[in-house]
Every structure is written in structure tokens, then in C-alpha cells.
Enzyme design. Structure first.
Site, short mmCIF file in Angstrom:
data_model
loop_
_atom_site.label_atom_id
_atom_site.label_comp_id
_atom_site.label_asym_id
_atom_site.label_seq_id
_atom_site.Cartn_x
_atom_site.Cartn_y
_atom_site.Cartn_z
N GLU A 1 -13.06 4.56 -3.11
CA GLU A 1 -11.66 4.85 -2.81
C GLU A 1 -11.03 5.69 -3.91
O GLU A 1 -11.16 5.37 -5.10
CB GLU A 1 -10.92 3.51 -2.71
CG GLU A 1 -9.50 3.60 -2.23
CD GLU A 1 -9.38 3.92 -0.74
OE1 GLU A 1 -10.28 3.56 0.03
OE2 GLU A 1 -8.38 4.54 -0.38
N ASP A 2 -10.38 6.76 -3.52
CA ASP A 2 -9.61 7.59 -4.45
C ASP A 2 -10.43 8.09 -5.64
O ASP A 2 -9.98 8.04 -6.80
CB ASP A 2 -8.34 6.86 -4.91
CG ASP A 2 -7.28 6.88 -3.81
OD1 ASP A 2 -7.57 7.39 -2.71
OD2 ASP A 2 -6.17 6.40 -4.06
N TYR B 1 0.85 -1.19 0.00
CA TYR B 1 0.00 0.00 0.00
C TYR B 1 0.88 1.24 0.00
O TYR B 1 1.99 1.20 -0.55
CB TYR B 1 -1.03 -0.07 1.15
CG TYR B 1 -2.25 0.70 0.74
CD1 TYR B 1 -3.04 0.25 -0.30
CD2 TYR B 1 -2.57 1.92 1.32
CE1 TYR B 1 -4.13 0.99 -0.76
CE2 TYR B 1 -3.66 2.66 0.86
CZ TYR B 1 -4.43 2.19 -0.17
OH TYR B 1 -5.48 2.93 -0.63
N ARG C 1 -8.17 10.00 -8.76
CA ARG C 1 -7.30 10.77 -7.85
C ARG C 1 -6.53 9.78 -7.00
O ARG C 1 -6.81 9.57 -5.83
CB ARG C 1 -8.18 11.68 -6.99
CG ARG C 1 -7.42 12.83 -6.38
CD ARG C 1 -7.99 13.18 -5.05
NE ARG C 1 -8.13 12.00 -4.21
CZ ARG C 1 -8.21 12.04 -2.89
NH1 ARG C 1 -8.19 13.19 -2.26
NH2 ARG C 1 -8.34 10.94 -2.18
N ASN D 1 0.92 13.10 2.82
CA ASN D 1 1.78 11.98 2.40
C ASN D 1 2.34 12.27 1.01
O ASN D 1 1.73 13.00 0.25
CB ASN D 1 0.95 10.70 2.33
CG ASN D 1 0.46 10.25 3.68
OD1 ASN D 1 1.22 10.19 4.61
ND2 ASN D 1 -0.82 9.96 3.78
N LYS E 1 -5.85 -2.18 -0.95
CA LYS E 1 -6.71 -1.90 0.21
C LYS E 1 -7.36 -3.19 0.71
O LYS E 1 -7.49 -3.41 1.92
CB LYS E 1 -7.80 -0.90 -0.22
CG LYS E 1 -8.41 -0.16 0.91
CD LYS E 1 -7.76 1.19 1.05
CE LYS E 1 -8.15 1.89 2.31
NZ LYS E 1 -7.80 3.31 2.29
N ASP F 1 -13.46 5.82 2.49
CA ASP F 1 -12.39 5.82 3.50
C ASP F 1 -11.58 7.11 3.49
O ASP F 1 -11.13 7.57 4.55
CB ASP F 1 -11.45 4.63 3.27
CG ASP F 1 -10.41 4.53 4.37
OD1 ASP F 1 -10.81 4.47 5.54
OD2 ASP F 1 -9.21 4.55 4.06
N ASP F 2 -11.40 7.72 2.31
CA ASP F 2 -10.64 8.97 2.24
C ASP F 2 -11.31 10.04 3.09
O ASP F 2 -10.65 10.93 3.63
CB ASP F 2 -10.56 9.50 0.80
CG ASP F 2 -9.99 8.46 -0.14
OD1 ASP F 2 -9.00 7.83 0.22
OD2 ASP F 2 -10.58 8.27 -1.23
N ASN G 1 -2.60 6.38 10.59
CA ASN G 1 -2.73 5.49 9.44
C ASN G 1 -4.16 4.96 9.37
O ASN G 1 -4.64 4.34 10.33
CB ASN G 1 -1.72 4.34 9.65
CG ASN G 1 -1.64 3.40 8.49
OD1 ASN G 1 -2.56 3.34 7.68
ND2 ASN G 1 -0.54 2.67 8.41
P1 NAD Z 1 -7.33 17.04 -1.62
O1 NAD Z 1 -6.68 17.24 -2.93
O2 NAD Z 1 -8.76 16.67 -1.57
O3 NAD Z 1 -7.15 18.39 -0.73
C1 NAD Z 1 -6.01 19.18 -0.69
C2 NAD Z 1 -6.41 20.54 -0.15
O4 NAD Z 1 -5.24 21.33 0.08
C3 NAD Z 1 -7.29 21.36 -1.10
O5 NAD Z 1 -8.36 21.91 -0.38
C4 NAD Z 1 -6.38 22.49 -1.56
O6 NAD Z 1 -7.08 23.70 -1.81
C5 NAD Z 1 -5.49 22.66 -0.35
N1 NAD Z 1 -4.26 23.36 -0.65
C6 NAD Z 1 -3.43 23.21 -1.71
N2 NAD Z 1 -2.42 24.08 -1.62
C7 NAD Z 1 -2.59 24.78 -0.49
C8 NAD Z 1 -1.87 25.82 0.14
N3 NAD Z 1 -0.77 26.29 -0.39
N4 NAD Z 1 -2.35 26.30 1.30
C9 NAD Z 1 -3.47 25.81 1.85
N5 NAD Z 1 -4.19 24.82 1.30
C10 NAD Z 1 -3.75 24.32 0.14
O7 NAD Z 1 -6.49 15.94 -0.88
P2 NAD Z 1 -6.92 15.11 0.44
O8 NAD Z 1 -7.50 13.80 0.07
O9 NAD Z 1 -7.71 16.00 1.30
O10 NAD Z 1 -5.49 14.80 1.04
C11 NAD Z 1 -4.65 15.86 1.46
C12 NAD Z 1 -3.40 15.27 2.07
O11 NAD Z 1 -3.74 14.53 3.23
C13 NAD Z 1 -2.66 14.31 1.15
O12 NAD Z 1 -1.29 14.58 1.16
C14 NAD Z 1 -2.92 12.96 1.75
O13 NAD Z 1 -1.81 12.09 1.59
C15 NAD Z 1 -3.12 13.27 3.20
N6 NAD Z 1 -3.99 12.28 3.87
C16 NAD Z 1 -3.51 11.68 4.99
C17 NAD Z 1 -4.29 10.72 5.63
C18 NAD Z 1 -3.76 10.07 6.87
O14 NAD Z 1 -2.76 10.48 7.38
N7 NAD Z 1 -4.42 9.08 7.40
C19 NAD Z 1 -5.53 10.37 5.12
C20 NAD Z 1 -6.00 11.02 3.98
C21 NAD Z 1 -5.21 11.98 3.36
#
Ligand code: NAD
Length: 559
Positions: free
Chosen positions: A249-250, A107, A160, A414, A178, A272-273, A458
């Protein structure tokens, strides 16, 4: 049922309907060199495998030797997936006993690399592809899958994939990975899992131009055409497997929220996201609050990022505040400030905001950046879900610490290279006071002779247990309250010794025990709320444990 009884349930010898090479080529039944002398004699296997009978421990040793000889992570991924396609019992046994080393291969982060190369490293079909071109045939296609008792479907449209964007049909690596985590983490039976890729085309021109690309070489469907295909897909799989849990997912944000809203009351499904991320983050926060001895309702929470993860986490926090203190929805939302790439999400931006950002728009003057928001809001919790490496700068973290004794810092983006700050920085800039968890793992830090262990937020802590709970009691729907009890359960499993070193999550190697407790809590809720489709077993925990797949060879008897 297939004619291939799987070697999954514990107990008596399994009657098998296959013989000879059909048996060796069925990954759910194959034992390779592990077939016993008696099985070789009675199941037509003599001469089809090497003469030596090898027990599963020695098979595992051979796998490990070969795994370690691979040159890079993509080779390691391919090697493990080849094993997956050859002998599932051995694959899951190896994964389960080398969890920390191998889950990052099957993963995140390596699965991202594997998806970007999926059409090139492809060897054999796994799961199902529902292409928009076949939409008229979806119902009959569902009949092509041989297993009647599918319990969990993970589906992606590839739009995505992790932080990599639109990977079209190459996104299939995600549902496959997954579901492996479901089996490893909560003991779902492999044969009852089904990875699906919904091929809507791709806007990734490089993929469409790639001669080896395996998906539809057309731009992505949008609007009503997209919705028609999803609807046909949902109807087809729901008709074939009415009790199956569908995990989205994604999917890109524009679709993810809409699909969840449209289908969560019609079929058993979740995202899950959005929801899993919300629960695992809330669990880490609840652990941190055990250290600060505060309540969730007292917190002021700032999110850098306002996408799927932010919305999922924010909604879960709101549900938690409401459950904890009876706050109103509106009052709980007012304690959460979100920033996107344009700055603070405020009411005066409402007209141009995406639907999913609107509920958290604050009645505030525009604030251009995170530092300005820190000074204005004085948050106690800062969550990074922006994908912007280094955006929790020294100035930001020090400013937060100047208002708050134990700042709770969760840079969740991430992979590691995208984290908003590192664990070492967070501890350094707060003199070790930060309560820290991140999306990707960071090593422990020693400061002034004190060990500080960063937590990893995680999703794997939550979704396998929730999934096992939901399908075990045949729940009629997946509710936000289920994710809330899952978060509370997980937080409750963090020991005082862990909290003493700032560690906010349990050891991942305890995942099966964690999943049992989460599944029990989810089932209890489903029974209490009248959502369960079975009678409550007298011993719920024993019932869940008995359902869990254990990767060991059971003796076969010929039928
Ligand atoms: P997403 O693309 O849906 O959201 C990203 C957000 O960041 C958007 O709202 C965008 O406008 C904002 N953004 C971009 N540039 C920016 C800036 N300069 N300043 C402020 N905001 C800004 O992505 P997502 O699914 O919400 O995931 C975001 C991050 O969270 C990813 O890196 C993902 O790996 C991580 N994530 C971690 C976990 C976990 O730790 N369990 C789970 C899900 C997602």
C-alpha cells in the site's frame, strides 16, 4: 494463538484466559462497562469498572456524543483511534453503523492529515515497525507478534502516502486505516489483521528535522540496499505466516510495480493502488455500459495521468476486453491512450518512459494536451488520474460530448479539491448526458427536474471482498482474473433503479453484502482454477458468512 481468545466468532460463550486489568487492557477482549455481573464476579473485574452495567447500544450512544463534540477532523480521528486501542468490538460496531460519516475520518481524506501529524498525535503502538536498521533481526521480530493466525498484512514503506508524498514512518496510519476497512467491509477478524510499516528512512527533510519524528532519521534506502530489506521482510513474514495475504500500500511508483512483479508469483500478495483501483473503476464502467448497452471492447479510452492508478485501471480494462471478446493483448492495449505531464505517451518517447508507461505507448504523432487528444481519438471514456484539478475543462468535456452521445467521465483524483471536474460541471457541459463517477464523493444534482446521482469510485467496494475471498479459500496466489470477477460482481449488484439516476455503484452501506458476493466469486474462481488450499465447502456463501466478524459482545467464561 495468543492466550487472549478474541470475542469474534459467533456462537457459544468464549473461554478467556485473562482476568482483571489484563482483560480490561486487552482491546480485543475489553467490554469496559459492558462486562456483565457474572463476568465481573468470575473474571476478577469487580471494582475495576464503574458499577453500572451498560449494554453496547448505550456505550455506542456515549461514543457518538463524544465524537460529535470533537472540534475538528483530526480530533475525531484521534478520538476514534483511542477507542480502537481500548475496545475493538465497540469501535467496529460504531464504524459499521456510521459508515458514511466515519470512513472518511479513519481513511481518506482525514487519514492523510493524521499521517502528516502521526508522530505528534501518537499515543500507543499498533501493528509492527520493520526498520531497515533491524534487518538482521526480521525473522525473530516476526516472532514477537503474539498472534499465530494472521490472515492479512497491509504494509507500506511510507514513500507515497495518498497525494502527500514521502511521510516515512508517519505512513503507519495507512495500514492501520486500511485494515479497519477490511474488518468493517468484509468482516476480517481484527486479531487476524496486522498493519506493518517498513521504515526505509525518509527523504522528507522536515520530518527528519522534527524532534518528535518517530522513524529513522536517514535518507531513504534505494537500489539493492532497499531490495535487500524488502526481501528480508517478505521472507520473515512469509515464514511466520505462510498463508497470510500481503497487501502493498502506498509505495512510490518506482517500487510499487517492481515489488508486485517480483513477489506476486512467490507469495500471496497484491497492490490495491494498482489492482484494486483497476477493479473498482472497471466495475463503474461496466455499470455505465449497462446504461449505454455497449461492450467494453467497443470503447476508446483516454487516461489523463499515467501513474500507478492509470496502469492498474488500464491493465484491468485490457483483461476485461480480452475476457469479453477474445481480443489480443496488443489489440486491447491499442484502444487505450494515456497522457502524462509531457502529453500523449507515444512510441517515439519510449527511451525516456518509465517501465510502467511503456505498454500503453501509442504509435502516434506527439499530441501536446488533452484537448488535442480528444479531437484525435474521439474517446467514449475519459479517466482522470493526474491529480490536476480542473483539467477536464469545459472545452474538453464539450469536445468529447460532440463525438459521443453518453460520455463516460471518471475524474478520479483525490481529494475533492483535486478532481479533474465536478459532477455538476460534467452534467452541465453535457446537458445531463454524462455518466459520471469520481474518486471523492459529490452530492446529487437536479437538472430539469431529473435527479442525477454521481457514483463514488471507492476502492473499499473491492479490496475487502477480494481479501476475504482469498484468505477464506487459502488461495495460493492473487490473480488478475480475481479482480476481474470482483469488478463484474460489483457491477452486477447495481440495481436498475440506481442506473436510472446514473448511479454506477451500489450504496456503500451495503458493503458487507457486497463483500460476501465478491468473496464468493473470488473463491469460486480459485476453486475452478485449482488455486484453493481447502476443499470446497458445500455452501460457499454460508461458509464465508460464518467467517465474518460481527461486532457484538459474546459472553465470556473463565478458564
Ligand atoms: P501517480 O503519482 O502514480 O500518477 C500521477 C500521474 O499523473 C503521473 O503519471 C503524472 O505524470 C501525471 N500527471 C501529472 N501532471 C499531469 C498533467 N498536468 N497532465 C497529465 N498528466 C499529469 O498517482 P496515482 O496513484 O496514479 O493516483 C493519481 C490520482 O488518482 C490521485 O489523485 C489519486 O487520489 C487518484 N486515485 C483514485 C482512486 C479511486 O478513485 N478509487 C484510486 C487510486 C488513485
Amino acid at each position: 494463538m495468543t492466550d487472549s481468545t478474541s470475542p469474534l466468532a459467533a456462537g457459544a460463550p468464549l473461554p478467556v484466559y485473562k482476568r482483571g486489568l489484563d482483560l480490561v487492557r486487552d482491546p480485543l477482549l475489553n467490554k469496559g462497562t459492558g462486562f456483565t455481573v457474572n463476568e465481573r464476579a468470575t473474571l476478577g473485574l469487580r471494582g475495576l469498572v464503574p458499577p453500572q452495567v451498560v449494554d453496547i447500544e448505550d456505550q455506542e450512544r456515549r461514543i457518538l456524543q463524544n465524537f460529535q463534540r470533537q472540534h475538528d477532523d483530526l480530533d475525531r480521528y484521534t478520538y476514534l483511534e483511542t477507542l480502537h486501542d481500548r475496545n475493538e468490538t465497540l469501535y467496529y460496531r460504531v464504524l459499521l453503523s456510521h459508515l458514511n460519516e466515519m470512513t472518511p475520518i479513519i481513511y481518506t481524506p482525514v487519514v492523510g492529515l493524521a499521517c502528516s501529524q502521526f508522530s505528534h498525535i501518537y499515543q500507543r503502538s499498533r501493528g509492527m515497525y520493520f526498520s531497515a536498521d533491524d534487518v538482521a533481526h526480521f525473522a525473530e521480530m516476526a516472532q514477537n507478534w503474539p498472534e499465530d493466525e494472521v490472515e492479512i498484512i497491509v504494509v507500506s514503506d511510507g514513500s507515497r502516502i495518498l497525494g502527500l508524498g514521502d511521510l516515512g514512518a508517519n505512513g503507519m496510519g495507512i495500514p492501520i486505516g486500511k485494515l479497519s476497512l477490511y474488518v468493517v467491509g468484509a468482516g476480517l477478524e481484527p486479531r487476524r489483521t496486522l498493519p506493518i510499516l517498513l521504515d526505509m528512512g525518509t527523504n522528507n527533510q522536515a520530518l527528519r528535522d522534527d524532534p518528535l519524528y518517530l522513524g529513522r532519521r536517514l535518507p531513504r534506502l534505494t537500489g539493492p540496499a532497499y531490495e535487500t530489506v524488502v526481501e528480508a521482510f517478505i521472507r520473515a513474514v512469509h515464514a511466520r505466516w505462510p498463508h497470510a495475504l500481503i497487501q502493498f500500500e502506498d509505495f512510490s511508483n518506482d517500487q510499487a510495480f517492481q515489488l508486485l512483479e517480483r513477489y506476486r508469483r512467490q507469495v500471496l500478495c497484491f497492490n490495491d493502488d494498482i489492482q484494486g483501483t483497476g477493479a473498482v473503476t472497471l466495475a463503474g464502467i461496466l455499470s455505465a455500459l449497462r446504461i449505454t448497452k455497449q461492450t467494453l471492447s467497443e470503447q476508446r479510452i483516454v487516461f489523463l495521468g499515467a501513474g500507478a492508478a492509470a496502469r492498474g485501471i488500464a491493465d484491468t480494462f485490457v483483461a476485461g476486453m480480452m475476457a469479453e471478446s477474445g481480443m489480443t493483448l496488443d489489440a486491447a492495449r491499442r484502444q487505450i491512450w494515456t497522457l502524462d505531464s509531457q502529453g500523449l505517451v507515444t512510441l517515439d518517447r519510449l527511451d525516456s518512459l518509465s517501465e510502467h508507461k511503456r505498454p500503453f505507448a501509442q504509435d502516434s504523432a506527439p499530441l501536446p494536451d488533452l484537448l488535442a487528444v480528444i479531437h484525435a481519438v474521439r474517446p467514449t471514456i475519459l479517466i482522470g488520474v493526474s491529480g490536476q484539478a480542473g483539467s477536464f475543462s469545459e472545452a474538453v468535456v464539450r469536445a468529447m460530448h460532440s463525438y459521443c452521445e453518453r460520455p463516460i467521465l471518471f475524474p478520479l483524483s483525490n481529494p475533492t479539491s483535486k478532481a479533474e471536474c465536478t459532477a455538476e460541471q460534467a452534467y452541465e457541459w453535457t446537458n445531463g448526458a454524462a455518466l459520471f463517477a469520481s474518486g471523492s464523493p459529490f452530492p446529487p444534482v437536479t437538472r430539469g427536474g431529473h435527479l442525477l446521482v454521481p457514483g463514488q469510485c471507492n476502492n473499499m467496494y473491492i479490496f475487502p471482498g477480494v481479501g476475504q475471498g482469498v484468505v477464506s479459500c487459502q488461495a495460493s496466489k492473487v490473480t488478475d482474473a480475481m479482480f476481474y470477477v470482483a469488478a463484474r460482481t460489483l457491477a452486477g449488484l447495481v440495481g436498475e433503479d440506481s442506473l436510472a439516476v446514473g448511479r454506477l455503484y451500489p450504496d456503500l452501506t451495503l458493503i458487507r453484502e457486497i463483500s460476501v458476493q465478491i468473496a464468493v466469486a473470488v473463491c469460486e474462481l480459485a476453486f475452478a482454477e485449482g488455486l484453493a488450499g481447502i476443499e470446497r465447502p458445500a455452501d460457499l456463501e454460508a461458509f464465508i458468512r460464518a467467517r465474518m466478524f460481527i461486532p457484538e459482545y459474546l459472553p465470556y467464561v473463565a478458564v
